[in-house]
Scaffold this motif. Structure first.
Motif, PDB file in Angstrom:
ATOM      1  N   GLY A 191      -6.678  24.997   1.836  1.00 50.90           N
ATOM      2  CA  GLY A 191      -6.615  26.185   2.698  1.00 50.90           C
ATOM      3  C   GLY A 191      -5.734  26.004   3.915  1.00 50.90           C
ATOM      4  N   PHE A 192      -5.313  24.760   4.182  1.00 47.45           N
ATOM      5  CA  PHE A 192      -4.499  24.499   5.378  1.00 47.45           C
ATOM      6  C   PHE A 192      -3.074  24.060   5.056  1.00 47.45           C
ATOM      7  CE2 PHE A 192      -8.556  23.084   7.783  1.00 47.45           C
ATOM      8  CZ  PHE A 192      -8.833  24.399   8.095  1.00 47.45           C
ATOM      9  N   ASP A 193      -2.952  23.276   3.995  1.00 51.00           N
ATOM     10  CA  ASP A 193      -1.614  22.730   3.723  1.00 51.00           C
ATOM     11  C   ASP A 193      -1.415  22.595   2.215  1.00 51.00           C
ATOM     12  OD1 ASP A 193       0.978  21.668   4.286  1.00 51.00           O
ATOM     13  OD2 ASP A 193       0.217  20.960   6.211  1.00 51.00           O
ATOM     14  N   ASP A 194      -0.271  22.031   1.817  1.00 49.07           N
ATOM     15  CA  ASP A 194       0.157  22.128   0.417  1.00 49.07           C
ATOM     16  C   ASP A 194      -0.550  21.170  -0.532  1.00 49.07           C
ATOM     17  OD1 ASP A 194       1.837  23.965   1.453  1.00 49.07           O
ATOM     18  OD2 ASP A 194       3.627  22.718   1.404  1.00 49.07           O
ATOM     19  N   TRP A 195      -1.251  20.199   0.016  1.00 50.15           N
ATOM     20  CA  TRP A 195      -2.022  19.280  -0.812  1.00 50.15           C
ATOM     21  C   TRP A 195      -3.486  19.421  -0.396  1.00 50.15           C
ATOM     22  CZ3 TRP A 195       0.410  15.941  -4.410  1.00 50.15           C
ATOM     23  CH2 TRP A 195       1.812  15.983  -4.381  1.00 50.15           C
ATOM     24  N   GLU A 196      -4.362  18.711  -1.121  1.00 52.67           N
ATOM     25  CA  GLU A 196      -5.797  18.895  -0.845  1.00 52.67           C
ATOM     26  C   GLU A 196      -6.354  17.957   0.220  1.00 52.67           C
ATOM     27  OE1 GLU A 196      -6.676  20.707  -5.282  1.00 52.67           O
ATOM     28  OE2 GLU A 196      -7.221  18.636  -4.878  1.00 52.67           O
ATOM     29  N   TRP A 197      -5.740  16.776   0.346  1.00 49.79           N
ATOM     30  CA  TRP A 197      -6.169  15.825   1.380  1.00 49.79           C
ATOM     31  C   TRP A 197      -4.977  15.114   1.985  1.00 49.79           C
ATOM     32  CZ3 TRP A 197      -9.009  16.016  -3.248  1.00 49.79           C
ATOM     33  CH2 TRP A 197     -10.361  16.364  -3.123  1.00 49.79           C
ATOM     34  N   GLY A 198      -5.145  14.717   3.225  1.00 51.47           N
ATOM     35  CA  GLY A 198      -4.240  13.753   3.828  1.00 51.47           C
ATOM     36  C   GLY A 198      -4.979  12.423   3.854  1.00 51.47           C
ATOM     37  N   VAL A 199      -4.286  11.369   3.459  1.00 52.52           N
ATOM     38  CA  VAL A 199      -4.862  10.021   3.519  1.00 52.52           C
ATOM     39  C   VAL A 199      -4.094   9.277   4.596  1.00 52.52           C
ATOM     40  CG1 VAL A 199      -5.253   7.871   2.238  1.00 52.52           C
ATOM     41  CG2 VAL A 199      -5.334  10.081   1.032  1.00 52.52           C
ATOM     42  N   THR A 200      -4.778   8.803   5.625  1.00 53.05           N
ATOM     43  CA  THR A 200      -4.104   8.022   6.663  1.00 53.05           C
ATOM     44  C   THR A 200      -4.786   6.663   6.738  1.00 53.05           C
ATOM     45  OG1 THR A 200      -3.833  10.099   7.881  1.00 53.05           O
ATOM     46  CG2 THR A 200      -3.188   8.070   9.005  1.00 53.05           C
ATOM     47  N   LEU A 201      -4.009   5.633   6.541  1.00 54.31           N
ATOM     48  CA  LEU A 201      -4.537   4.267   6.550  1.00 54.31           C
ATOM     49  C   LEU A 201      -3.923   3.516   7.734  1.00 54.31           C
ATOM     50  CD1 LEU A 201      -3.969   3.482   2.741  1.00 54.31           C
ATOM     51  CD2 LEU A 201      -6.019   4.468   3.812  1.00 54.31           C
ATOM     52  N   PHE A 202      -4.721   2.640   8.328  1.00 48.85           N
ATOM     53  CA  PHE A 202      -4.253   1.803   9.442  1.00 48.85           C
ATOM     54  C   PHE A 202      -4.550   0.343   9.113  1.00 48.85           C
ATOM     55  CE2 PHE A 202      -5.268   5.913  11.265  1.00 48.85           C
ATOM     56  CZ  PHE A 202      -4.177   6.163  12.073  1.00 48.85           C
ATOM     57  N   ALA A 203      -3.601  -0.544   9.406  1.00 50.97           N
ATOM     58  CA  ALA A 203      -3.827  -1.975   9.167  1.00 50.97           C
ATOM     59  C   ALA A 203      -2.884  -2.794  10.036  1.00 50.97           C
ATOM     60  CB  ALA A 203      -3.582  -2.314   7.700  1.00 50.97           C
ATOM     61  N   ASP A 204      -3.310  -3.999  10.372  1.00 58.06           N
ATOM     62  CA  ASP A 204      -2.409  -4.908  11.084  1.00 58.06           C
ATOM     63  C   ASP A 204      -1.493  -5.628  10.104  1.00 58.06           C
ATOM     64  OD1 ASP A 204      -3.075  -4.380  13.737  1.00 58.06           O
ATOM     65  OD2 ASP A 204      -4.877  -5.626  13.597  1.00 58.06           O
ATOM     66  N   ASP A 205      -1.941  -5.754   8.855  1.00 59.13           N
ATOM     67  CA  ASP A 205      -1.120  -6.369   7.811  1.00 59.13           C
ATOM     68  C   ASP A 205      -0.744  -5.272   6.805  1.00 59.13           C
ATOM     69  OD1 ASP A 205      -0.024  -7.740   5.713  1.00 59.13           O
ATOM     70  OD2 ASP A 205      -1.871  -8.818   5.174  1.00 59.13           O
ATOM     71  N   ALA A 206       0.517  -4.827   6.843  1.00 54.49           N
ATOM     72  CA  ALA A 206       0.946  -3.689   6.014  1.00 54.49           C
ATOM     73  C   ALA A 206       0.744  -3.956   4.522  1.00 54.49           C
ATOM     74  CB  ALA A 206       2.410  -3.354   6.299  1.00 54.49           C
ATOM     75  N   LEU A 207       0.762  -5.211   4.124  1.00 55.27           N
ATOM     76  CA  LEU A 207       0.603  -5.544   2.703  1.00 55.27           C
ATOM     77  C   LEU A 207      -0.756  -5.084   2.167  1.00 55.27           C
ATOM     78  CD1 LEU A 207       2.467  -6.831   0.678  1.00 55.27           C
ATOM     79  CD2 LEU A 207       1.459  -9.065   1.233  1.00 55.27           C
ATOM     80  N   GLN A 208      -1.726  -4.978   3.062  1.00 54.78           N
ATOM     81  CA  GLN A 208      -3.056  -4.527   2.624  1.00 54.78           C
ATOM     82  C   GLN A 208      -3.024  -3.071   2.138  1.00 54.78           C
ATOM     83  OE1 GLN A 208      -5.554  -6.623   2.180  1.00 54.78           O
ATOM     84  NE2 GLN A 208      -4.220  -8.246   2.962  1.00 54.78           N
ATOM     85  N   PHE A 209      -2.065  -2.263   2.619  1.00 61.91           N
ATOM     86  CA  PHE A 209      -1.915  -0.884   2.101  1.00 61.91           C
ATOM     87  C   PHE A 209      -1.603  -0.947   0.615  1.00 61.91           C
ATOM     88  CE2 PHE A 209       0.025   0.282   6.482  1.00 61.91           C
ATOM     89  CZ  PHE A 209      -1.221   0.564   7.002  1.00 61.91           C
TER      90      PHE A 209
END
Ligand code: 76R
Length: 248
Positions: A191-209
């Motif tokens: 109802g707000f944007d073009d996809w159903e969810w936004g996924v935002t991830l935070f990490a100090d080690d980018a490899l964990q994404f």
């Protein structure tokens, strides 16, 4: 009709992605640059004060790759406040050195798939805190939008609640394996944007994404039902390091 999941909804979220117009920036006079930077720093300081008061939150990251240069992630109680933020940015002297690249509008969401029965979630302080999160100042961000599939054979929305609960339990268990390494904020955007969810991830080690997203690809919720938009990965900025990035 399958039973709809109940959601708890928290702060509204704006992911605001901008590209720096380096040609315009580099040909601006030092006085013009100074004026633009002052306005930018004032905006950022104002947003940080809102966070200090606990009335919203801010994350600024420099995007790696050519999809954008900067991402500003804003959280606020209302859509009006988010709108005011983007308008203030667009009015500022810094905006003319940027292009609008992408934006995403959503609201922090927790669903009831894993909810303990008989407990009012709004009485659980950890849950309330997760709905209005102060963003961690982790070294890296990873943002992407996603859908759950609605194909004839693989239609998430036609699965019975019990089956979705079982699948989400498995999803949640994988996620928990990354506790302390990756913090995730799921925001709903139906109802707000073009996809159903936004996924935002935070990490100090980018490899964990990569490790987390890859592991989830083998889990049925993502393997069978996940559809994904563009991925944006970035490095933490402060007002100070953003100014440095522009002047170096
Ligand atoms: O809220 C909770 O923490 C309970 C369990 C849980 C739910 C209900 C949970 C846990 N998630 C839930 C819902 Mn999630 N999540 C994603 C992605 O890339 C991919 O394959 C998918 C993108 C990641 C990386 C992730 C991480 N999750 C959701 C929903 C809504 C589903 C619905 O309503 O149909 C989506 C779209 C989604 C997607 N999830 C976790 C994580 C992590 C790390 C956890 C563990 C959190 C923790 O226990 O600390």
């Amino acid at each position: 009709m399958s039973e709809a999941a109940q959601t708890l909804d928290g702060w509204y979220v704006l992911h605001d992605l901008r590209t720096i117009d380096w040609q315009a920036w580099n040909s601006a006079s030092p006085a013009e640059q100074d004026g633009a930077l002052n306005e930018l720093v004032n905006l950022i300081n104002g947003w940080q004060e809102v966070e200090t008061r606990g009335e919203g939150s801010l994350g600024i990251y420099s995007i790696v790759g050519q999809k954008a240069d900067l991402i500003f992630m804003h959280l606020r109680e209302t859509l009006e406040e988010l709108n005011a933020i983007e308008n203030a940015f667009n009015r500022s002297g810094f905006a003319k050195f940027t292009r609008k690249e992408y934006s995403y509008v959503s609201v922090v969401e927790l669903s009831n798939y894993m909810a303990a029965p008989g407990v009012d979630p709004m009485q659980v302080p950890e849950i309330v805190a997760r709905l209005k999160p102060i963003l961690p100042k982790s070294k890296h961000i990873c943002f992407y939008p996603m859908n759950k599939k609605r194909d004839l054979q693989d239609n998430w929305y036609m699965l019975p609640m019990e089956e979705r609960k079982t699948l989400m339990r498995s999803h949640g268990m994988i996620g928990r394996g990354y506790a302390g390494k990756v913090k995730q904020i799921i925001s709903g955007s139906v109802g707000f944007d073009d996809w159903e969810w936004g996924v935002t991830l935070f990490a100090d080690d980018a490899l964990q994404f990569k490790k987390l997203v890859y592991e989830m690809r083998f889990d049925e919720v993502s393997a069978r039902y996940g559809e994904f938009g563009s991925f944006y990965v970035g490095n933490l900025l402060t007002g100070e390091s953003l100014v440095k990035l522009l002047l170096q």
